[in-house]
Design a protein around this motif. Structure first.
Motif, PDB file in Angstrom:
ATOM      1  N   THR A   1       0.828  -1.205   0.000  1.00 40.50           N
ATOM      2  CA  THR A   1       0.000   0.000   0.000  1.00 40.50           C
ATOM      3  C   THR A   1       0.860   1.253   0.000  1.00 40.50           C
ATOM      4  O   THR A   1       0.628   2.188  -0.770  1.00 40.50           O
ATOM      5  CB  THR A   1      -0.928  -0.005   1.224  1.00 40.50           C
ATOM      6  OG1 THR A   1      -1.724  -1.184   1.177  1.00 40.50           O
ATOM      7  CG2 THR A   1      -1.835   1.205   1.233  1.00 40.50           C
ATOM      8  N   VAL A   2       1.885   1.271   0.868  1.00 34.07           N
ATOM      9  CA  VAL A   2       2.763   2.441   0.941  1.00 34.07           C
ATOM     10  C   VAL A   2       3.457   2.669  -0.402  1.00 34.07           C
ATOM     11  O   VAL A   2       3.411   3.765  -0.972  1.00 34.07           O
ATOM     12  CB  VAL A   2       3.810   2.255   2.066  1.00 34.07           C
ATOM     13  CG1 VAL A   2       4.861   3.345   1.992  1.00 34.07           C
ATOM     14  CG2 VAL A   2       3.117   2.259   3.418  1.00 34.07           C
TER      15      VAL A   2
ATOM     16  N   THR B   1       0.942   3.552  -3.339  1.00 35.03           N
ATOM     17  CA  THR B   1       0.327   4.873  -3.202  1.00 35.03           C
ATOM     18  C   THR B   1       1.323   5.960  -3.571  1.00 35.03           C
ATOM     19  O   THR B   1       0.997   6.888  -4.317  1.00 35.03           O
ATOM     20  CB  THR B   1      -0.175   5.075  -1.761  1.00 35.03           C
ATOM     21  OG1 THR B   1      -1.076   4.016  -1.451  1.00 35.03           O
ATOM     22  CG2 THR B   1      -0.899   6.386  -1.620  1.00 35.03           C
TER      23      THR B   1
ATOM     24  N   VAL C   1      -5.463   4.306  -0.842  1.00 32.92           N
ATOM     25  CA  VAL C   1      -5.086   3.442   0.280  1.00 32.92           C
ATOM     26  C   VAL C   1      -6.114   2.323   0.471  1.00 32.92           C
ATOM     27  O   VAL C   1      -5.768   1.150   0.588  1.00 32.92           O
ATOM     28  CB  VAL C   1      -4.937   4.275   1.577  1.00 32.92           C
ATOM     29  CG1 VAL C   1      -4.857   3.371   2.786  1.00 32.92           C
ATOM     30  CG2 VAL C   1      -3.696   5.135   1.481  1.00 32.92           C
TER      31      VAL C   1
ATOM     32  N   SER D   1      -5.779  -0.208  -2.234  1.00 31.85           N
ATOM     33  CA  SER D   1      -4.565  -1.023  -2.150  1.00 31.85           C
ATOM     34  C   SER D   1      -4.648  -2.040  -1.020  1.00 31.85           C
ATOM     35  O   SER D   1      -4.162  -3.158  -1.134  1.00 31.85           O
ATOM     36  CB  SER D   1      -3.346  -0.134  -1.940  1.00 31.85           C
ATOM     37  OG  SER D   1      -3.319   0.873  -2.915  1.00 31.85           O
TER      38      SER D   1
ATOM     39  N   GLN E   1      -6.416   9.225   8.233  1.00 29.43           N
ATOM     40  CA  GLN E   1      -6.121  10.053   7.062  1.00 29.43           C
ATOM     41  C   GLN E   1      -6.983  11.303   7.047  1.00 29.43           C
ATOM     42  O   GLN E   1      -6.509  12.398   6.739  1.00 29.43           O
ATOM     43  CB  GLN E   1      -6.375   9.252   5.785  1.00 29.43           C
ATOM     44  CG  GLN E   1      -5.336   8.181   5.537  1.00 29.43           C
ATOM     45  CD  GLN E   1      -5.672   7.380   4.310  1.00 29.43           C
ATOM     46  OE1 GLN E   1      -5.598   7.888   3.202  1.00 29.43           O
ATOM     47  NE2 GLN E   1      -6.048   6.139   4.499  1.00 29.43           N
TER      48      GLN E   1
END
Lengths: 309, 415
Positions: A91-92, A95, A238, A241, A298
């Motif tokens: 994901t990190v 993104t 996010v 993902s 977030q």
């Protein structure tokens, strides 16, 4: 007689109440379809999932209530936590990769210039392909014997032995990242472009008159005013993902050597390969909680700063 | 207009009459896509010759288990199912299947039914599944490439050293030609074609009752070394490492692979779809001598509580007749009745005889968690074969798989 007498003084107020009540009912009627959809397709399944997660629920045969047994098992399930760790890593990376590609694209297509529409369409195109179809397409492109990349490199003499991109972790992982960026960046670009276009031109002009350079304008005007757009794009990216599954299932089958098993893939395996539906439901609840928590964080990080606007 | 109404009325009368006159029952049967060649043929033949009818649904391989589970939970399961035989123990353990012990034992030819099928169809001394279709693993080689490489095209390899030597000679032809092919990331393919190498040499990967994983054996280690040496010498196409089974058959069918472990199904498929390929069929050999085979295929199982038991039995009886067995053999399944196998195969490609012989002595591992252990693309067996054939740490991979498999077995629901 008494009833009439009792009724007569009341009318104005009663009628008003009835009117307000009726308006509320009509309002309810208007939202009813949406409410029904949410109830039938979200709340009821969610409730059933929560209920199933408290059971030992095999695909076939009798199910039995085991309380929090599934959740206790999740704590010991190292393969799930590994899958979650990989999902977080993915994901990190993905993104960041999407934004690194999408932001320049958005800046590029924001202003009208010759062929802008053509560029916008071109960049957006892959977004309309389904994830499963895109994965099938790329799994062919990446095939070492009959695909595009490796055979082309071999035929051009760039490599002296065909290289199997999907056989080891790093090339396989970055191939997936490339595929996802190709597929999703166009969509993120459109969201960011809309955000860019909503920034009033006179703010930029005023900054130019004050002598701000392009970088300063980007940092002090563009970014703060795009806060909400960024939040939307970020949350979409996010959430998407963390729920990644198709591409890893279709292209890699969780390989090489189970190093690309995502959380959803693990839930799928537990539910439909091992037939432990109750356990799969418990895993889904855990993932849901994680996802909600992350989205809240977030939103909080990208909240409107006090005193602004 | 009046004419039309009259016609409609007539049609309705005919249809209605037809239904009431036959008074036949229709049973619903599912089969996985692997059976899409022979199953419709035998159902057609049955339907033509009987008043009772079978309605057949063909379900994609990967979906038949979850779909059946969902249907059973919703009360809409088919009356019977042609089920990959390795699933029979777990289905029986789930209490999903009708106990057909008495009927099975009353069949005069019960003792000549494929023993591997009957073994997996038996759970706690009761019979829940009977053999329906069969497939045995064999070794196939490309006679044209053998000839070009200066080998005797009529003689397939009979031990491991010959496999490696023949593959190397074929590989030396160069170009697109490769010596050997296997699907290196497919658990199902390799339990089917790789474990017979171990069995033929006297080893095994599971104990007889499926309660112990026994991966740590010199036979497994030896078979791994055979494959590793061929990978190292570049006799195997690079795509094998990531093949999850999609090329299991297709690689050999393309005509530039010397030797490949495969199954009896390949005979029918090659003859009909790739008639230009000249190939031989032999047994999967042991290290020095001997041979073995994986007896695969489908068991016929009956959903618990079905009301169409009589129709289902009539259909299975028909499938076991010489006519039924011949239809099955002609369209891609080996006969499951040993006593009439030769007769059912007599007009067919003689290479089927080898496969039928392999089937008769074939083995099938028994486990209620077979899917988790072996077939799952993310299970310990699939992970291990990929690591040991292509990775660096063979001992670590075997030890890891042994531990994971044993823990899956130990955690399986004990009923």
């Amino acid at each position: 007689m008494t009833s009439i007498a009792a009724a007569t003084p009341a009318p104005p107020r009663a009628r008003k109440l009835v009117g307000a009540g009726r308006r509320q009912w009509i309002g309810l009627l208007y939202v009813a379809p949406a409410v029904a959809l949410v109830v039938v397709f979200f709340l009821i399944p969610l409730g059933m999932t929560a209920w199933m997660s408290l059971h030992n629920w095999p695909l076939m045969g009798e199910h039995s209530f085991i309380g929090l047994g599934n959740y206790a098992a999740i704590l010991r399930d190292t393969r799930f936590w590994n899958a979650l760790k990989f999902t977080g890593y993915y994901t990190v990376i993905v993104t960041i990769a999407i934004f690194v590609v999408a932001f320049p694209l958005a800046l590029f297509v924001e202003r009208p210039r010759p062929l802008t529409n053509l560029y916008r369409t071109m960049f957006f195109m892959p977004a309309v392909v389904g994830f499963a179809s895109a994965s099938l397409l790329w799994s062919w492109l990446l095939n070492v014997d009959s695909g595009l990349f490796s055979p082309a490199a071999y035929d051009l003499g760039l490599i002296d032995r065909k290289f199997n991109l999907l056989a080891t972790f790093q090339p396989a992982f970055w191939s997936i990242i490339a595929m996802v960026v190709w597929k999703v960046a166009g969509f993120t670009m459109i969201i960011l472009m809309a955000g860019l276009q909503s920034i009033p031109q006179d703010l930029q002009e005023a900054a130019v008159i004050d002598g701000a350079g392009p970088f300063a304008r980007f940092r002090a005007i563009t970014l703060p005013l795009m806060r909400r757009t960024l939040a939307l794009a970020l949350i979409l990216s996010v959430a998407g993902s963390i729920l990644a599954f198709d591409q890893f299932y279709i292209i890699l089958r969780g390989g090489p050597r189970n190093q690309t098993l995502t959380a959803v893939y693990w839930i799928f395996n537990q539910s439909f390969v091992s037939f432990k539906l109750g356990y799969g439901a418990a895993l889904s609840m855990v993932l849901l909680v994680i996802l909600v928590a992350l989205s809240l964080v977030q939103l909080w990080l990208l909240r409107k700063p006090e005193g602004l606007d | 207009m009046r004419n039309l109404i009259a016609k409609l009325a007539l049609a309705a009368a005919v249809l209605g009459g037809g239904i009431s006159a036959a008074a036949a029952e229709t049973a619903n049967i599912w089969v996985r896509a692997d059976g899409s060649n022979f199953m419709p043929r035998i159902v057609d033949a049955y339907n033509k010759a009987h008043t009772n009818q079978i309605k057949l649904d063909i379900i994609p391989n990967a979906e038949i288990i979850p779909k059946y589970g969902a249907a059973a939970a919703g009360g809409t399961a088919p009356d019977a199912l042609s089920l990959d035989l390795i699933y029979t123990p777990s289905f029986a353990a789930a209490g999903q299947l009708e106990d057909i012990t008495d009927w099975a034992k009353s069949l005069p030819y019960f003792s000549s039914l494929s023993p591997a099928h009957v073994k997996t169809g038996t759970y706690k001394d009761h019979i829940y599944g009977l053999p329906f279709s069969a497939d045995a693993s064999v070794l196939i080689w490309n006679k044209k490439l053998f000839k070009q490489a200066g080998l005797d095209p009529e003689k397939g390899p009979t031990n491991w050293a010959e496999i490696a030597a023949d593959a190397e000679k074929v590989n030396a032809l160069g170009g697109n030609v490769k010596g050997f092919y296997f699907s290196g990331n497919c658990g199902g393919c390799n339990i089917f074609t790789f474990t017979p190498l171990i069995w033929a040499s006297g080893g095994d990967i599971l104990s007889e009752d499926g309660s112990k994983a026994t991966l740590d054996s010199p036979q497994l280690r030896g078979a791994i070394d055979l494959y590793r040496s061929m990978v190292k010498k570049d006799l195997v196409p690079a795509g094998a490492q990531t093949d999850t089974g999609a090329n299991f058959f297709a690689a050999f069918a393309a005509g530039n692979i010397g030797i490949s472990p495969s199954g009896a199904f390949a005979i029918g498929a090659l003859n009909t779809q790739y008639p230009d390929i000249d190939y031989g069929v032999t047994f999967l050999p042991g290290k020095d001598s001997g041979w073995s085979s994986f007896a695969g295929g489908d068991n016929f199982v009956v959903t618990k509580g079905t009301t169409k038991l009589a129709v289902v039995k009539e259909f299975l009886d028909f499938a076991y007749s010489l006519e039924g067995q011949t239809i099955l053999a002609k369209y891609g399944s080996l006969p499951v009745r040993g006593d009439i196998a030769k007769e059912a195969l007599k007009d067919l490609d003689p290479r089927y005889q080898i496969a039928a012989e392999a089937m008769a002595k074939g083995r099938t591992p028994y486990s209620v968690v077979f899917n988790d252990l072996i077939n799952s693309a993310n299970g310990p067996w699939t992970q291990m074969i990929n690591e040991v054939f292509f990775g660096d740490d063979v001992d670590g991979a075997i030890a890891n798989a042994q531990e994971t498999m044993q823990s899956i077995i130990d955690q399986a629901p004990q009923k």
